[in-house]
Every structure is written in structure tokens, then in C-alpha cells.
Design a protein around this motif. Structure first.
Motif: not given
Length: 301
Positions: A289, A293-294, A297-298, A300-301
């Protein structure tokens, strides 16, 4: 920059290609393509692996949950206590019975259902408590089982992500009344398609589920109850028998990777998984967590 796939299903097949090909060829040559000795053998081996008396192979994990609830006589008007955060199959199995899922919030440290919040959710309509061993870590079963005994309720465990996990040193598979398993290809023990099972120490429950999975029939054309078509495929059983021999070693590998993550990420802003003393996880997923987060996450993507 290197793209890392979330999951590489071909890797496990490549590792065991010779054994899996031989197992599939054995089934093809047998001429027995519905139930039969391959399924019987997997049921025996998996029951022994999880320290349960009985295993019943089924078509998938959702059916394992659904048929287990049916065998526990869950139907319209009943309520089933479920975790508020879980894969939808846990809830769908309840609603497919015509019953109502009653959500209970998790312990924030482990993501599993919080036993201290369960009693407040019990009503005269409650019939089953359905804990999930989420991400491969055992839920705290002893207080859940104590609450169930106190209120005359049954316990169905959702172990779809927990193949090889332990609770207080004992493998998940026979603590509650019945345990539902998924062998979806991405699981620690995954088939080459959909597959599932239930395990239990109750011979009557096991037999009821065997009848339900086969059109409600023990003898061909003699249908005792309104059943379903949910039989573990022999080819999938053969593949699972091969992989079962490697599951413990694979889980040791997962635990080593998790240990590396825990050490390497401990001085970051990430909130890492917490493992209580009673749990020995299967580390199906390593869930983190972060306050933002967003953005993470972005990136890592």
C-alpha cells in the motif's frame, strides 16, 4: 527500461514440460475423460497434502464455494458472513444460493476478515461464516471457529489463494467444516484451465458435494437432488498431480522472494504485508500500500 509481466504462465509449464506432457498423454491414452482414476488419485493426494479426510474435485473455484454452501443447506432467506474485501467469487457463491452476503471489514494489518467484528454481524438468519485466506495468508481461524460454535454456525473457508499456507503450523484444508479451492492457472497450484475442489473432514458433506457435482446423481439416470455439472476434468487432475509434487518447493521460493522484498523495501514509504505469528503464508501475492497509490501504480506501469 524492461517490461516485467505480472504473470508468466508458460514458465511453470516449461519447468515441468516432460512430466506434464507424459501426464496428459496418459489421460488421452486411457479413454476415460470424465472423472475416473486420475481424478480419484488427485483427490486422494491433495487431501493428504492438506491434512483433510476428503477431497472432491470440481470444475472451478466458484463452483467449489457454491456447492459447499448448497451442501450446508444455504438458501433463500439465509445470510452468510463474508469479508468486505475479496474476489467477487466469494460473494457470487452466496448470491447464487439465493442467500445474502453480509460484509465484515478486515483487519487492516493483514487484509483478512477481522474476527472481533464478526459477532456484530450475526443475525437470526446467519447460517455460515465464510473467511477468505486472502493473498495466501491464513485468516485467524481459532476465534472465528469459536464464534461459529457459540452461535451454531458452520464455517466455509475460501482458500482459493492459499495452497500450502499454514495456520499455527497446520496446513489450511481442514480447520472449518469445509474448505473451497481454486486451481485457476495463476494460483500457486494452478491447472492448465479452470479447476477447483473442496476438502473436508466430514464424510457426509463430502458425499453431498459429490452428488451435487454430478447432476445430483450417484447412479446414472437416478437423480436424487437438483444437481449441477461441475466435475474436475481428468486432464487437469493429471496436471495438478504433477504440480502438487513441486508445490512445497515453489512456495519456499516464493517465501524467499517475499523475504527479499520485505528487507529491500522496509525503509520506503510503502506499507508492506504484515505476517502475524500464527500464519505461514503461501505468498500468492505480495500486496503493498502507499499513500499516493495512483502515482506509484502509474510509474510502475
Amino acid at each position: 527500461m524492461m517490461a516485467v509481466p505480472f504473470l508468466d504462465l508458460k514458465a511453470a509449464y516449461s519447468e515441468l514440460r516432460i512430466e506434464i506432457d507424459e501426464a496428459v498423454a496418459r489421460v488421452l491414452a486411457s479413454g476415460q475423460y470424465i472423472l475416473g482414476p486420475e481424478v480419484d488419485a488427485f483427490e486422494t493426494e491433495f487431501a493428504a497434502n492438506v491434512d483433510a479426510a476428503h477431497c472432491v474435485g470440481l470444475a472451478n473455484g466458484l463452483d467449489a464455494l457454491h456447492l459447499a454452501l448448497r451442501a450446508l443447506d444455504v438458501g433463500p432467506g439465509d445470510e452468510v458472513i463474508v469479508p468486505s474485501n475479496t474476489y467477487i467469487a466469494t460473494w457470487l457463491a452466496v448470491s447464487q444460493c439465493g442467500a445474502t452476503p453480509v460484509p465484515v471489514e478486515p483487519d487492516e494489518a493483514t487484509f483478512n476478515i477481522d474476527p472481533s467484528r464478526i459477532e456484530a454481524a450475526i443475525t437470526p438468519r446467519t447460517k455460515v461464516i465464510l473467511p477468505v485466506h486472502l493473498y495466501g495468508q491464513a485468516a485467524d481461524l481459532d476465534p472465528i471457529l469459536a464464534i461459529a460454535r457459540q452461535h451454531g454456525l458452520r464455517v466455509l473457508e475460501d482458500a482459493a489463494q492459499a495452497q500450502g499456507a499454514r495456520y499455527k503450523g497446520r496446513r489450511i484444508g481442514g480447520h472449518g467444516d469445509v474448505v473451497a479451492w481454486s486451481f485457476y492457472p495463476g494460483k500457486n497450484l494452478g491447472a492448465l484451465g479452470d479447476a477447483g475442489a473442496v476438502t473436508t473432514n466430514d464424510p457426509e458433506l463430502a458425499e453431498r458435494i459429490r452428488v451435487l457435482r454430478n447432476y445430483g446423481s450417484r447412479v446414472k439416470y437416478v437423480n436424487e437432488v437438483q444437481g449441477y455439472n461441475s466435475r474436475l476434468d481428468p486432464i487437469q487432475a493429471a496436471v495438478l498431480r504433477v504440480k502438487l509434487q513441486h508445490l512445497d518447493a515453489w512456495n519456499v521460493r516464493r517465501a524467499a522472494i517475499a523475504s527479499t522484498y520485505l528487507e529491500g523495501l522496509r525503509n520506503t514509504a510503502l506499507m508492506l504485508p504484515q505476517v502475524p505469528e500464527f500464519a505461514d503464508p503461501a505468498w500468492h501475492l505480495f500486496v503493498i500500500r502507499h499513500p499516493n497509490r495512483a502515482a506509484v501504480q502509474q510509474a510502475l506501469t
